[in-house]
Design a protein around this motif. Sequence first.
Motif, mmCIF file in Angstrom:
data_model
loop_
_atom_site.group_PDB
_atom_site.id
_atom_site.type_symbol
_atom_site.label_atom_id
_atom_site.label_comp_id
_atom_site.label_asym_id
_atom_site.label_seq_id
_atom_site.Cartn_x
_atom_site.Cartn_y
_atom_site.Cartn_z
ATOM 1 N N THR A 1 -6.433 18.100 14.300
ATOM 2 C CA THR A 1 -7.338 17.720 12.742
ATOM 3 C C THR A 1 -5.657 17.351 11.995
ATOM 4 N N GLY A 2 -6.633 17.524 10.687
ATOM 5 C CA GLY A 2 -5.436 16.695 9.380
ATOM 6 C C GLY A 2 -5.299 15.180 9.206
ATOM 7 N N SER A 3 -5.254 15.122 7.835
ATOM 8 C CA SER A 3 -4.806 14.337 7.122
ATOM 9 C C SER A 3 -3.595 13.152 8.417
ATOM 10 N N ASP A 4 -2.550 13.583 8.624
ATOM 11 C CA ASP A 4 -2.054 12.825 9.727
ATOM 12 C C ASP A 4 -2.798 12.889 10.771
ATOM 13 N N VAL A 5 -2.965 13.271 11.970
ATOM 14 C CA VAL A 5 -3.875 13.439 12.817
ATOM 15 C C VAL A 5 -5.201 12.018 12.838
ATOM 16 N N GLU A 6 -5.467 12.250 11.787
ATOM 17 C CA GLU A 6 -6.460 11.633 11.279
ATOM 18 C C GLU A 6 -5.986 9.865 11.112
ATOM 19 N N THR A 7 -4.765 10.183 10.761
ATOM 20 C CA THR A 7 -3.983 8.395 9.839
ATOM 21 C C THR A 7 -4.264 8.184 10.855
ATOM 22 N N ALA A 8 -3.521 8.768 12.436
ATOM 23 C CA ALA A 8 -2.894 8.501 13.302
ATOM 24 C C ALA A 8 -3.668 8.134 14.964
ATOM 25 N N LYS A 9 -4.629 8.578 14.803
ATOM 26 C CA LYS A 9 -5.947 7.754 15.148
ATOM 27 C C LYS A 9 -6.775 6.400 14.718
ATOM 28 N N LEU A 10 -6.726 6.687 13.115
ATOM 29 C CA LEU A 10 -7.434 5.446 12.759
ATOM 30 C C LEU A 10 -6.073 4.396 13.352
ATOM 31 N N ILE A 11 -4.881 4.368 13.204
ATOM 32 C CA ILE A 11 -3.533 3.671 13.277
ATOM 33 C C ILE A 11 -3.464 3.253 14.803
ATOM 34 N N ALA A 12 -4.210 3.426 15.837
ATOM 35 C CA ALA A 12 -4.427 3.344 17.572
ATOM 36 C C ALA A 12 -6.020 2.290 17.520
ATOM 37 N N LYS A 13 -6.928 2.759 16.879
ATOM 38 C CA LYS A 13 -8.278 2.309 16.528
ATOM 39 C C LYS A 13 -7.972 0.451 16.035
ATOM 40 N N ASP A 14 -6.764 0.873 15.143
ATOM 41 C CA ASP A 14 -7.270 -1.178 14.389
ATOM 42 C C ASP A 14 -6.079 -1.050 15.715
ATOM 43 N N LEU A 15 -4.539 -1.168 16.660
ATOM 44 C CA LEU A 15 -4.053 -1.641 17.385
ATOM 45 C C LEU A 15 -4.913 -1.568 18.172
ATOM 46 N N GLY A 16 -5.773 -0.943 18.689
ATOM 47 C CA GLY A 16 -6.519 -1.447 19.752
ATOM 48 C C GLY A 16 -5.605 -0.999 21.240
ATOM 49 N N VAL A 17 -5.308 0.089 20.939
ATOM 50 C CA VAL A 17 -4.982 1.093 21.831
ATOM 51 C C VAL A 17 -4.739 2.661 21.942
ATOM 52 N N GLN A 18 -4.736 2.752 22.893
ATOM 53 C CA GLN A 18 -4.868 4.744 23.389
ATOM 54 C C GLN A 18 -3.915 5.215 22.243
ATOM 55 N N LEU A 19 -3.982 6.342 21.835
ATOM 56 C CA LEU A 19 -2.875 7.660 21.105
ATOM 57 C C LEU A 19 -2.821 8.264 21.669
ATOM 58 N N GLU A 20 -2.044 8.662 22.092
ATOM 59 C CA GLU A 20 -0.813 10.129 22.549
ATOM 60 C C GLU A 20 -0.245 10.593 21.667
ATOM 61 N N LEU A 21 -0.880 11.660 21.213
ATOM 62 C CA LEU A 21 -0.088 12.987 19.705
ATOM 63 C C LEU A 21 1.632 13.552 20.825
#
Length: 267
Positions: free
Chosen positions: A61-81
């Motif tokens: 978690t954290g602001s960078d992790v949540e930002t990464a989640k938002l990017i993946a969501k708005d791209l319509g793709v899965q997130l691989e951290l």
Amino acid sequence: MTTITRRTALGLAATAGAFLALGSAAHADQLADIKKAGKIRVAVAMGVPLFAFVDGQLKPTGSDVETAKLIAKDLGVQLELIEITNAARVPTIQTRKADILVANLGITAERKKAVDFSVPYATLNIIVAGPDNVEIKDYKDLTGKRIAVTRATVNDQMVTQNSKGAEIVRFEDDATLITAVVSGQVDIVSTQTAVLSAMNEKRSGAKLATKFVQQELNLGIALPQGETELKSWLDGWIKKKVADGELNTVFKKFHNRDLPADLTQRG
């Protein structure tokens, strides 16, 4: 060199050039590749308080992790951290082990030679901190003192350049740096305000105080050089999310402060 040999050499050179061109073309539009794969690989520097850390349920978690989640969501793709250390941030993007990097990376002229950056998505203050009874007003006061930094950070660069008389102790990541300060191995440090807060929370003795601010850094999302479509998408996405307040909400949740009003005009 005979005519046949020369022709052969020229042919090999042309073939090599063609393969290089094909290689470049393969990475010419990483945004399209991400959408086609249905997944975006986002590198984050774990162990950085407030930006990227593990919560009570052992989840990132954290602001960078949540930002990464938002990017993946708005791209319509899965997130691989992809969890990395601070020192691995730029190399991870250079070698394309991740598509983008959201890892509190300051936008600097030196780093721009190696990777491309989006417009700023967040900021942080780099500081020098130490005990109340130690007088430190600027770099010259570090002469003869031991100061701890995280390796391969702007902190490391600035202390190295400006404190020639200091003994610099380098740690591989912020988590190790925090442990060293909490355990009393060092008590003067160049770090960021979020990391200092984590140190003071865990430190049983006297808390460390900010002595002076070295620099306010604008943080950018890093990506491989030449990926114009991906950069354009990221720039537009950040501007939209700053304008509608969504990025500010994510940042304020962890950092308890607002993003600067002129953030996306910086960098």
